[in-house]
Design a protein around this motif. Structure first.
Motif, mmCIF file in Angstrom:
data_model
loop_
_atom_site.group_PDB
_atom_site.id
_atom_site.type_symbol
_atom_site.label_atom_id
_atom_site.label_comp_id
_atom_site.label_asym_id
_atom_site.label_seq_id
_atom_site.Cartn_x
_atom_site.Cartn_y
_atom_site.Cartn_z
ATOM 1 N N PHE A 59 0.798 -1.228 0.000
ATOM 2 C CA PHE A 59 0.000 0.000 0.000
ATOM 3 C C PHE A 59 0.826 1.270 0.000
ATOM 4 O O PHE A 59 0.273 2.349 -0.186
ATOM 5 C CB PHE A 59 -0.934 0.014 1.215
ATOM 6 C CG PHE A 59 -2.036 -0.993 1.135
ATOM 7 C CD1 PHE A 59 -3.068 -0.856 0.232
ATOM 8 C CD2 PHE A 59 -2.039 -2.103 1.966
ATOM 9 C CE1 PHE A 59 -4.088 -1.783 0.147
ATOM 10 C CE2 PHE A 59 -3.056 -3.048 1.900
ATOM 11 C CZ PHE A 59 -4.083 -2.893 0.983
ATOM 12 N N GLY A 60 2.131 1.187 0.222
ATOM 13 C CA GLY A 60 2.940 2.390 0.255
ATOM 14 C C GLY A 60 4.363 2.123 -0.169
ATOM 15 O O GLY A 60 4.854 0.993 -0.059
ATOM 16 N N VAL A 61 5.049 3.182 -0.645
ATOM 17 C CA VAL A 61 6.430 3.047 -1.083
ATOM 18 C C VAL A 61 7.163 4.335 -0.738
ATOM 19 O O VAL A 61 6.597 5.430 -0.778
ATOM 20 C CB VAL A 61 6.509 2.748 -2.599
ATOM 21 C CG1 VAL A 61 5.902 3.872 -3.434
ATOM 22 C CG2 VAL A 61 7.938 2.464 -3.037
ATOM 23 N N SER A 62 8.430 4.210 -0.373
ATOM 24 C CA SER A 62 9.236 5.374 -0.020
ATOM 25 C C SER A 62 9.521 6.220 -1.254
ATOM 26 O O SER A 62 9.311 5.801 -2.391
ATOM 27 C CB SER A 62 10.541 4.918 0.625
ATOM 28 O OG SER A 62 11.290 4.117 -0.267
ATOM 29 N N ALA A 63 10.031 7.437 -1.023
ATOM 30 C CA ALA A 63 10.253 8.381 -2.115
ATOM 31 C C ALA A 63 11.219 7.843 -3.163
ATOM 32 O O ALA A 63 11.051 8.083 -4.361
ATOM 33 C CB ALA A 63 10.767 9.702 -1.556
ATOM 34 N N ASP A 64 12.254 7.093 -2.728
ATOM 35 C CA ASP A 64 13.227 6.560 -3.685
ATOM 36 C C ASP A 64 12.868 5.170 -4.192
ATOM 37 O O ASP A 64 13.597 4.582 -4.999
ATOM 38 C CB ASP A 64 14.630 6.540 -3.075
ATOM 39 C CG ASP A 64 14.742 5.598 -1.870
ATOM 40 O OD1 ASP A 64 13.736 4.952 -1.512
ATOM 41 O OD2 ASP A 64 15.841 5.527 -1.293
ATOM 42 N N GLY A 65 11.752 4.628 -3.735
ATOM 43 C CA GLY A 65 11.283 3.340 -4.235
ATOM 44 C C GLY A 65 11.976 2.135 -3.662
ATOM 45 O O GLY A 65 11.822 1.028 -4.189
#
Length: 706
Positions: A59-65
């Motif tokens: 459901f979510g991913v950090s800014a750098d993926g």
């Protein structure tokens, strides 16, 4: 409809062969300027499951993926996870008390703070998990609730992890909240954000990077409206503003927001259809414009779940009544399935049954996470990465997307042919034209609106005459017409078709039965002017060519087969084969003008329908009809040729045709009024769920007897 744990022409193409040998031989330096990023980074992978489980969703991913969060079944039960490339999937545990359950919804920009909710007693409680300094684990803390009792749910988190948003309920009503960490980092304060109306519920789903813009939806007991809440500069509260709805809709839901809070995504609903939207704030920041994003492959439901930092990439899911499809939308390229996005980069998802939904994307839109159905028919979280997502033609991915957009011209020609066969001639001449005489004639016009296969219109005008033979048992007719179409395609491309056609029809009223057997043949030639766009928005490549189409339709109508009260019903069945051909042509202008080989394709379809007739008066009759359509060919014509990149590199291409929607439903109505025994006017309208028919069409026909 599979939207598990949800928060409240587009083209499908696969490059079959991209021969790079010539490009490399002519000059690697030139190609490198187009593709500065290494395609080795392009990838697709399932994230697996926690030990003891066989199901996961992201459901979510950090800014750098590099960090993904969600939940997975484990040996303990449903459990929030945090996935990294190096460490794989790690369970985050749960809050103390209650049954074992936790689910992660969002993650901070650097991946060190995870938010979601967990069961603590008989209720759920929002949590905030913070990684420890060693990076080997972390601590999960409950955020409390707005009231003394009830549940709370965390759905989004700011870039630094210090602002968490979600909703809290007391068993009866729910209110959006914003939780802000205190300076010591040991706790924080949860504040309710109110609602749009005096009563009802509100839910927060996303938050801007700085935590000062919150989005979600507010429900008044009848309808829901997406909102955007903006904090006051003094930090003491904020203002909640409704974002309205798409035209013709009465509910909307916001699920994600860009880093600066200026772009909001979600979906809008009219009670039947859900459509993903993108709302962009005006320069004053106090209002904005909501735009529908469409659907994948003729679907009729779509949901936007996440958006990139700059607001230019939107991800979500689309549904066509049978299948779910994860999508990635861009301003330049429109909505594309994630599977197709990966395919154009040479990344295969063939080992999976389907990518059901995309739930989040990283800061630049190059990484998409979500969930799908793997080869074992289990739900599994996935991560998809295509390194080159810039705004120009950067490498083979964007170039292939631009070239493959030309396949839409074939679909456009088939749609134009279908407007004649199933618009102006949706009934046989025996039924359509006047019959009290030996000869008859007609003048007709049709106009169609196209949304699912591009965006534009199609239309025709036609005149014809017919004559009865064998004591009115046979009727032969001949017509000529002019038709044209203008469709806006992906990557800001456009194709315009214009030409003439001739048709002939022979109807046989089978003696002593109510059966009408008819055969209709049609052939025509059109001219196409095509502008092919690029994702950079630079000048387009232009070309023109000739197109041909020939169709043969066999049809059987059982006139007034049965009645229910005052309504008489006529079933019909028909089979149509259409051969289309596009001559080869050479483009000029643009970054990579291409030479396209000729294309040809044979489309075969059957239609089964039922028409009900009701006499409003002696002069006026109303007809209502429903038609089911099945297309036997499942793939459009392939594209081949070569592109001249910057006048330096010649790149041959061979791109497989996009998948064709094979089943759809079309409904329509006619009002027929006889002004006299020799003059009759018919007005018709049609709505199609998908396929090669226009999404909306209307026609008028004047019939005479002489």
């Amino acid at each position: 409809m599979l939207r598990t744990l949800s928060k409240n022409q587009n083209l499908t193409f696969v490059p079959r062969k991209l021969n790079l040998a010539l490009a490399l031989a002519l000059g690697f330096t030139t190609l490198a300027t187009l593709a500065p990023s290494a395609h080795a980074a392009d990838s697709f992978a399932g994230l697996g499951d926690l030990v003891g489980g066989n199901f996961s969703q992201a459901f979510g991913v950090s800014a750098d993926g590099t960090v993904v969060v969600g939940y997975s079944y484990s040996a303990n039960g449903p459990e929030a996870f945090r996935w990294t490339q190096a460490g794989g999937m790690v369970g985050l545990g749960d809050l103390a008390g209650g049954i074992f359950f936790s689910l992660a919804r969002g993650v901070s920009a650097d991946g060190t703070v995870v938010v979601g909710y967990s069961n603590t007693d008989t209720h759920n409680e929002a949590f905030r998990w913070v990684a420890n300094s060693s990076g080997t684990g972390g601590v999960m803390s409950g955020l409390g609730r707005l009231g003394v009792v009830g549940s709370s749910y965390a759905n989004g988190v700011s870039a630094d992890g210090n602002v968490v948003v979600g909703n809290s309920n007391n068993g009866n009503n729910s209110e959006a909240f914003r939780w802000v960490a205190n300076s010591s980092g040991t706790g924080g304060v949860m504040s309710g954000l109110g609602r749009l109306g005096v009563v009802g519920n509100s839910y927060a789903s996303g938050v801007s990077a700085d935590g000062n813009v919150v989005v979600g939806n507010s429900y008044d007991g009848n309808n829901s409206e997406a909102f955007r809440w903006v904090a006051y500069s003094n930090g003491t509260g904020g203002t909640m503003t409704g974002l309205s709805f798409l035209t013709g809709h009465n509910s909307s839901y916001a699920s994600g927001v860009s880093a600066d809070g200026a772009v909001v995504v979600g979906y809008s609903n009219n009670g039947i259809i859900n459509e993903a939207f993108r709302w962009v704030a005006n320069s004053n920041g106090t209002s904005g414009v909501m735009t529908g994003l469409g659907f994948v492959n003729g679907g009729f439901h779509s949901y936007a779940n996440g958006v990139s930092a700059d607001g230019n990439v939107v991800v979500g899911g689309s549904f066509d009544g049978t299948n779910h499809e994860a999508f990635r939308w861009t301003q330049a390229g429109g909505m594309l399935s994630v599977a197709s996005w990966l395919s154009t980069a040479g990344v295969s998802t063939a080992a999976w049954a389907r990518l059901n939904e995309a739930t989040a994307t990283n800061s630049d839109g190059s990484v998409v996470v979500g969930y799908g159905t793997n080869a074992s028919s289990h739900g599994e979280a996935f991560i998809a990465r295509v390194a080159n997502t810039g705004t120009g033609i950067v490498g083979l991915t964007d170039l292939t997307m631009s070239l493959a957009a030309q396949s839409a011209v074939h679909a456009q020609l088939e749609g134009l042919t279908s407007l004649t066969l199933n618009g102006a001639h949706h009934r046989p001449l025996m039924d359509m034209a006047m019959s009290d005489g030996q000869s008859c004639g007609w003048v007709s016009g049709d106009l169609g609106r196209v949304n699912s296969n591009g965006n534009g219109w199609t239309g025709l005008t036609e005149v014809g005459a017919c004559h009865d033979f064998a004591d009115k048992a046979l009727r032969a007719g001949l017509g000529v017409g002019h038709s044209q179409s203008s469709i806006n395609q992906s990557l800001n491309g456009r194709s315009q078709l214009s030409g003439e056609y001739v048709l002939a029809e022979l109807d046989w009223n089978i003696p002593n039965t109510g059966l009408i057997a008819s055969v209709l043949g049609m052939t025509g030639r059109w001219r196409a002017d095509v502008n092919r766009g690029y994702s950079a928005g630079t000048s387009s490549s232009k070309g023109d060519t000739d197109l041909n189409s020939s169709s043969l339709r066999a049809r059987l109508d059982w006139k007034d087969a049965f009645s229910l009260g005052a309504v008489s019903f006529t079933p019909h069945a028909q089979y149509t084969a259409t051969r289309t051909q596009i001559d080869g042509f050479q483009e000029t202008g643009g970054t990579a003008p291409a030479r396209f080989d000729s294309q040809s394709h044979t489309a075969k379809e059957s239609r089964v329908g039922l028409t009900g007739a009701y006499s409003i008066s002696d002069a006026t009759t109303f007809l209502g009809r429903t038609e089911w359509v099945h297309r036997f060919d499942g793939q459009a014509a392939s594209l081949s040729g070569d592109a001249n990149v910057l006048n330096a590199v010649t790149l041959p291409f061979d791109i497989r045709g996009n998948n064709i929607r094979q089943n759809w439903v079309r409904v329509g109505a006619d009002v027929i009024h006889a002004f006299s025994a020799r003059n009759r006017l018919a007005i018709s309208g049609n709505v199609s769920s998908a396929g090669q028919d226009a999404d909306l069409s209307a026609g008028v026909s004047w019939n005479i007897m002489f």
